[in-house]
Design a protein around this motif. Structure first.
Motif, PDB file in Angstrom:
ATOM      1  N   HIS A 247      13.202   4.073  -2.332  1.00 36.35           N
ATOM      2  CA  HIS A 247      11.958   4.661  -2.808  1.00 36.35           C
ATOM      3  C   HIS A 247      11.375   5.662  -1.816  1.00 36.35           C
ATOM      4  CE1 HIS A 247      11.817   2.216  -6.375  1.00 36.35           C
ATOM      5  NE2 HIS A 247      12.062   1.132  -5.654  1.00 36.35           N
ATOM      6  N   TYR A 248      10.912   5.178  -0.670  1.00 28.16           N
ATOM      7  CA  TYR A 248      10.240   6.064   0.283  1.00 28.16           C
ATOM      8  C   TYR A 248       9.156   6.874  -0.435  1.00 28.16           C
ATOM      9  CZ  TYR A 248      13.995   4.974   3.558  1.00 28.16           C
ATOM     10  OH  TYR A 248      14.863   4.331   4.389  1.00 28.16           O
ATOM     11  N   ASP A 249       8.343   6.168  -1.238  1.00 27.44           N
ATOM     12  CA  ASP A 249       7.393   6.864  -2.089  1.00 27.44           C
ATOM     13  C   ASP A 249       5.995   6.939  -1.497  1.00 27.44           C
ATOM     14  OD1 ASP A 249       7.083   4.152  -2.266  1.00 27.44           O
ATOM     15  OD2 ASP A 249       6.833   4.078  -4.437  1.00 27.44           O
ATOM     16  N   VAL A 250       5.771   6.360  -0.313  1.00 26.65           N
ATOM     17  CA  VAL A 250       4.447   6.388   0.309  1.00 26.65           C
ATOM     18  C   VAL A 250       4.546   7.116   1.645  1.00 26.65           C
ATOM     19  CG1 VAL A 250       2.547   5.009   1.217  1.00 26.65           C
ATOM     20  CG2 VAL A 250       3.777   4.234  -0.816  1.00 26.65           C
ATOM     21  N   CYS A 251       3.701   8.131   1.815  1.00 28.03           N
ATOM     22  CA  CYS A 251       3.729   8.920   3.049  1.00 28.03           C
ATOM     23  C   CYS A 251       2.844   8.327   4.137  1.00 28.03           C
ATOM     24  CB  CYS A 251       3.283  10.353   2.780  1.00 28.03           C
ATOM     25  SG  CYS A 251       4.409  11.269   1.698  1.00 28.03           S
TER      26      CYS A 251
ATOM     27  N   TYR B 270       1.874   6.254   9.305  1.00 26.71           N
ATOM     28  CA  TYR B 270       2.658   7.296   8.648  1.00 26.71           C
ATOM     29  C   TYR B 270       4.098   6.847   8.450  1.00 26.71           C
ATOM     30  CZ  TYR B 270      -1.301  10.323   9.711  1.00 26.71           C
ATOM     31  OH  TYR B 270      -2.550  10.875   9.790  1.00 26.71           O
ATOM     32  N   MET B 271       4.675   7.229   7.300  1.00 26.25           N
ATOM     33  CA  MET B 271       6.033   6.820   6.951  1.00 26.25           C
ATOM     34  C   MET B 271       6.803   8.004   6.370  1.00 26.25           C
ATOM     35  SD  MET B 271       4.733   3.378   5.075  1.00 26.25           S
ATOM     36  CE  MET B 271       3.168   4.176   4.754  1.00 26.25           C
ATOM     37  N   ALA B 272       8.122   7.932   6.474  1.00 24.53           N
ATOM     38  CA  ALA B 272       8.960   8.921   5.805  1.00 24.53           C
ATOM     39  C   ALA B 272       8.793   8.766   4.298  1.00 24.53           C
ATOM     40  CB  ALA B 272      10.417   8.735   6.208  1.00 24.53           C
ATOM     41  N   CYS B 273       8.791   9.880   3.585  1.00 24.86           N
ATOM     42  CA  CYS B 273       8.567   9.800   2.139  1.00 24.86           C
ATOM     43  C   CYS B 273       9.297  10.944   1.441  1.00 24.86           C
ATOM     44  CB  CYS B 273       7.073   9.853   1.812  1.00 24.86           C
ATOM     45  SG  CYS B 273       6.209  11.268   2.551  1.00 24.86           S
ATOM     46  N   GLN B 274       9.583  10.734   0.160  1.00 21.95           N
ATOM     47  CA  GLN B 274      10.282  11.745  -0.626  1.00 21.95           C
ATOM     48  C   GLN B 274       9.902  11.588  -2.096  1.00 21.95           C
ATOM     49  OE1 GLN B 274      14.401  10.945   0.119  1.00 21.95           O
ATOM     50  NE2 GLN B 274      14.411   9.000  -0.956  1.00 21.95           N
ATOM     51  N   PRO B 275       9.979  12.665  -2.868  1.00 25.91           N
ATOM     52  CA  PRO B 275       9.666  12.565  -4.299  1.00 25.91           C
ATOM     53  C   PRO B 275      10.703  11.711  -5.028  1.00 25.91           C
ATOM     54  CG  PRO B 275       9.619  14.852  -3.539  1.00 25.91           C
ATOM     55  CD  PRO B 275      10.247  14.040  -2.447  1.00 25.91           C
ATOM     56  N   GLU B 276      10.307  11.206  -6.172  1.00 22.09           N
ATOM     57  CA  GLU B 276      11.244  10.452  -6.997  1.00 22.09           C
ATOM     58  C   GLU B 276      12.284  11.392  -7.598  1.00 22.09           C
ATOM     59  OE1 GLU B 276       9.480   8.064  -9.954  1.00 22.09           O
ATOM     60  OE2 GLU B 276       8.248   6.888  -8.575  1.00 22.09           O
TER      61      GLU B 276
ATOM     62  N   ASN C  39       5.834  13.112  -0.933  1.00 16.75           N
ATOM     63  CA  ASN C  39       6.284  12.184  -1.975  1.00 16.75           C
ATOM     64  C   ASN C  39       6.057  12.735  -3.371  1.00 16.75           C
ATOM     65  OD1 ASN C  39       3.538  12.006  -2.118  1.00 16.75           O
ATOM     66  ND2 ASN C  39       3.416   9.783  -1.947  1.00 16.75           N
ATOM     67  N   SER C  40       5.692  14.006  -3.457  1.00 19.35           N
ATOM     68  CA  SER C  40       5.539  14.619  -4.769  1.00 19.35           C
ATOM     69  C   SER C  40       5.904  16.096  -4.684  1.00 19.35           C
ATOM     70  CB  SER C  40       4.104  14.454  -5.297  1.00 19.35           C
ATOM     71  OG  SER C  40       3.186  15.118  -4.446  1.00 19.35           O
ATOM     72  N   CYS C  41       6.340  16.595  -5.829  1.00 23.04           N
ATOM     73  CA  CYS C  41       6.753  17.988  -5.939  1.00 23.04           C
ATOM     74  C   CYS C  41       6.121  18.535  -7.211  1.00 23.04           C
ATOM     75  CB  CYS C  41       8.273  18.076  -5.993  1.00 23.04           C
ATOM     76  SG  CYS C  41       8.948  19.716  -5.720  1.00 23.04           S
ATOM     77  N   VAL C  42       5.463  19.671  -7.121  1.00 23.43           N
ATOM     78  CA  VAL C  42       4.747  20.210  -8.277  1.00 23.43           C
ATOM     79  C   VAL C  42       5.472  21.448  -8.795  1.00 23.43           C
ATOM     80  CG1 VAL C  42       2.523  19.295  -7.558  1.00 23.43           C
ATOM     81  CG2 VAL C  42       3.221  21.555  -6.765  1.00 23.43           C
TER      82      VAL C  42
ATOM     83  N   GLU D 233       2.865  16.400   3.422  1.00 24.98           N
ATOM     84  CA  GLU D 233       2.038  15.528   4.244  1.00 24.98           C
ATOM     85  C   GLU D 233       2.473  15.706   5.702  1.00 24.98           C
ATOM     86  OE1 GLU D 233      -0.409  13.614   3.219  1.00 24.98           O
ATOM     87  OE2 GLU D 233      -0.141  13.472   1.048  1.00 24.98           O
ATOM     88  N   HIS D 234       1.963  14.847   6.566  1.00 25.20           N
ATOM     89  CA  HIS D 234       2.368  14.803   7.978  1.00 25.20           C
ATOM     90  C   HIS D 234       2.113  16.126   8.700  1.00 25.20           C
ATOM     91  CE1 HIS D 234       5.541  11.691   6.411  1.00 25.20           C
ATOM     92  NE2 HIS D 234       4.308  11.198   6.414  1.00 25.20           N
TER      93      HIS D 234
END
Length: 542
Positions: free
Chosen positions: A31-35, A49-55, A307-310, A321-322
């Motif tokens: 997942h890594y869905d929370v930054c 802070y955590m590593a994160c990426q979009p779904e 964790n999101s891409c628009v 983020e970050h």
């Protein structure tokens, strides 16, 4: 597009597939869905802070498709086609001016399962023996990380020769992903291989496969795949259960990361399906390309900083983020550059590492990385700030409660009165530390009983109750002007008391005692003798 087959046919095909193909869990990438999340620490509420990426998502809904040559789509002029498996069945029409008979490129990406099946179709091979060449380019104008197999579904038989290519620089240069042919040696002078022939050391090798170029009997023979998950399995295990191993390789091997990253895909169709060793030159309308579906599953590449891409104005971009910015979160935000930018890390599982950069709240554009402490500090904080993140006010200033941390006016000068305050510092509300007898926010006022004279001084005299002594005069109620020979707050002390020799010394300011002369001493001695005799002659008194 999907057809409905008989239950027995489906069962037969299922058995064949299970024997030949691995099955993987859907969420292979984690997942890594929370930054970031708020946590309590010794300093109070703070951010973790955590590593994160979009779904992962269907990326075909965001692409732009280009065909080369541009007029390769059938229907202009209208044309009649024959079925590949039956050259006498020539009742298929393509007419670009009629919606029901048109086969534009957009039908490669429409909803699957429609009846009748929709598909893009090329013109026929009417210029044989000149090759029927088509390039289909899929462009995202954004870096994409592939997470599932790329799957192409053909409606006219799978091509006998085809190349799948990728670009990492928005179509400026291209590299082959995989070659496909009925005869790899003949078509590309390459030994035929399958993905099962690859190892961890040869995973990046470009292979030619013959598995997807033969004729078809039912639907699943229509697909051409580029196997992503089979390659993941070389590190993560047969069922992708050891993702830590894959993540570790992706973290440390840039070539491996880049292998699964694209900005564009290009499908080069080099030779259509013929169904035989010889081309029927008398019925060339049998030979063409038709694609009903293309699947590209992936996610926006955000370097583990979003964790999101628009999708806005026909363009994908990460919501970074970050303290990072850019379409791929590929650089530090202005005023947040602490050390050389780097991507986040998948490790340690499950949160990874965010690689947070220097945060100076806009009060510094330069940071220093202290390797020993593994920390970054802001350098040369401006706007009267100080601290690791320029989050504190420098001495002599206090925090403006109505301003945000990134406001240039976040720190207000204390303005302590230099005569009335102990120093130039104040507390968090702007009140200075005052000397004795002084009051007020800035120590600019005197308490009762004190008078201002470059600071507050206590009242000394007033010519009424507090009078100067020994003839002294009161000056401005703060001191007595003493006459010569007297000193002290109220002129109460003789000056000689504090001088060398005291009040009897030659410098005392008192009258000197003249030493007696010799004649005077003799006279005194004679007088004393007479007195003694007189006493001895007096009669005793009873």
């Amino acid at each position: 597009m999907r057809f409905h087959f008989a239950l027995t046919l489906q069962a037969l095909w299922t058995g064949v597939c299970q024997a030949a193909m691995q099955h993987y869990p859907a969420a292979a990438w984690g997942h890594y869905d929370v930054c970031k999340s708020q946590v309590y620490s010794d300093e109070g509420l703070t951010w973790d802070y955590m590593a994160c990426q979009p779904e992962a998502a269907d990326m075909t809904q965001y692409l732009k498709v280009t065909l080369d040559p541009p007029n390769i789509t059938c229907g202009d002029p209208p044309e009649t086609y024959c079925a590949l498996e039956n050259p006498y069945m020539c009742n298929n029409e393509c007419d670009a001016t009629t919606e029901e008979l048109a086969h534009p490129p957009g039908l490669m990406f429409d909803t699957e399962g429609r009846n009748p099946t929709t598909f893009w179709q090329s013109t026929s091979w009417k210029k044989y023996p000149k090759p029927l060449l088509v390039n289909i380019t899929l462009s995202w104008n954004k870096t994409i990380e592939l997470t599932e197999d790329i799957v192409l579904t053909f409606e006219s038989g799978r091509p006998e020769q085809m190349v799948l290519e990728k670009s990492l620089d928005y179509g400026k240069t291209w590299q082959p992903y995989q070659f496909y042919a009925t005869d790899c040696l003949d078509a590309f002078t390459m030994e035929p291989k399958t993905v099962q022939d690859l190892t961890q050391h040869t995973l990046l090798d470009i292979i030619c496969t013959e598995d997807y170029s033969r004729g078809y009997v039912w639907k699943n023979d229509k697909t051409v795949r580029f196997e992503i998950k089979d390659r993941f399995a070389l590190f993560a295990g047969p069922r992708l259960h050891n993702m830590a191993s894959l993540y570790g390789q992706l973290d440390t091997t840039k070539k491996l990361r880049d292998f699964f990253t694209i900005t564009d895909l290009r499908i080069r169709l080099l030779r259509p399906a013929t169904g035989a060793t010889m081309v029927d030159e008398n019925n060339l309308s049998r030979y063409f390309y038709a694609i009903s579906d293309i699947k590209v599953q992936g996610r926006c590449k955000c370097n583990l900083h979003a964790n999101s891409c628009v999708y806005d104005k026909e363009k994908l971009s990460c919501e970074c983020e970050h303290n990072t910015t850019g379409p791929d979160c590929g650089r530090c935000k202005r005023n947040y550059q602490g050390r050389a930018w780097s991507a986040g890390s998948y490790l340690p599982i499950p949160k990874g590492t965010a690689n947070i950069y220097c945060e100076c709240f806009g009060h510094s554009n330069r940071c220093s990385y202290i390797e020993l402490l593994n920390t970054v500090i802001c350098v040369s904080c401006k706007h009267n700030t100080r601290g690791q993140h320029c989050q504190l006010c420098k001495l002599g200033y206090y925090r403006n409660a109505s301003a945000e941390l990134d406001d240039e006016n976040v720190c207000i000068e204390c303005n302590c009165n230099p005569y009335g305050s102990v120093n130039d510092r104040c507390n968090g509300t702007g009140f200075c530390i005052c000397k004795e007898g002084t009051t007020g926010p800035k120590c600019q006022e005197c308490l009762p009983g004190y008078l201002w004279d470059n600071g507050c001084k206590s009242r000394v005299c007033d010519n009424e109750l507090l009078r100067c002594q020994n003839g002294g005069t009161c000056i401005s109620n703060v001191r007595c002007n003493c006459p010569t020979g007297y000193t002290g707050l109220l002129c109460e002390k003789r000056r000689c008391e504090s001088e060398l020799g005291g009040c009897g010394g030659p410098d005392s300011g008192q009258a000197h005692l003249t030493p007696p002369s010799t004649s005077r001493l003799l006279l005194l001695l004679l007088l004393g003798s007479v007195l003694l005799r007189g006493v001895s002659c007096w009669p005793a008194v009873l």
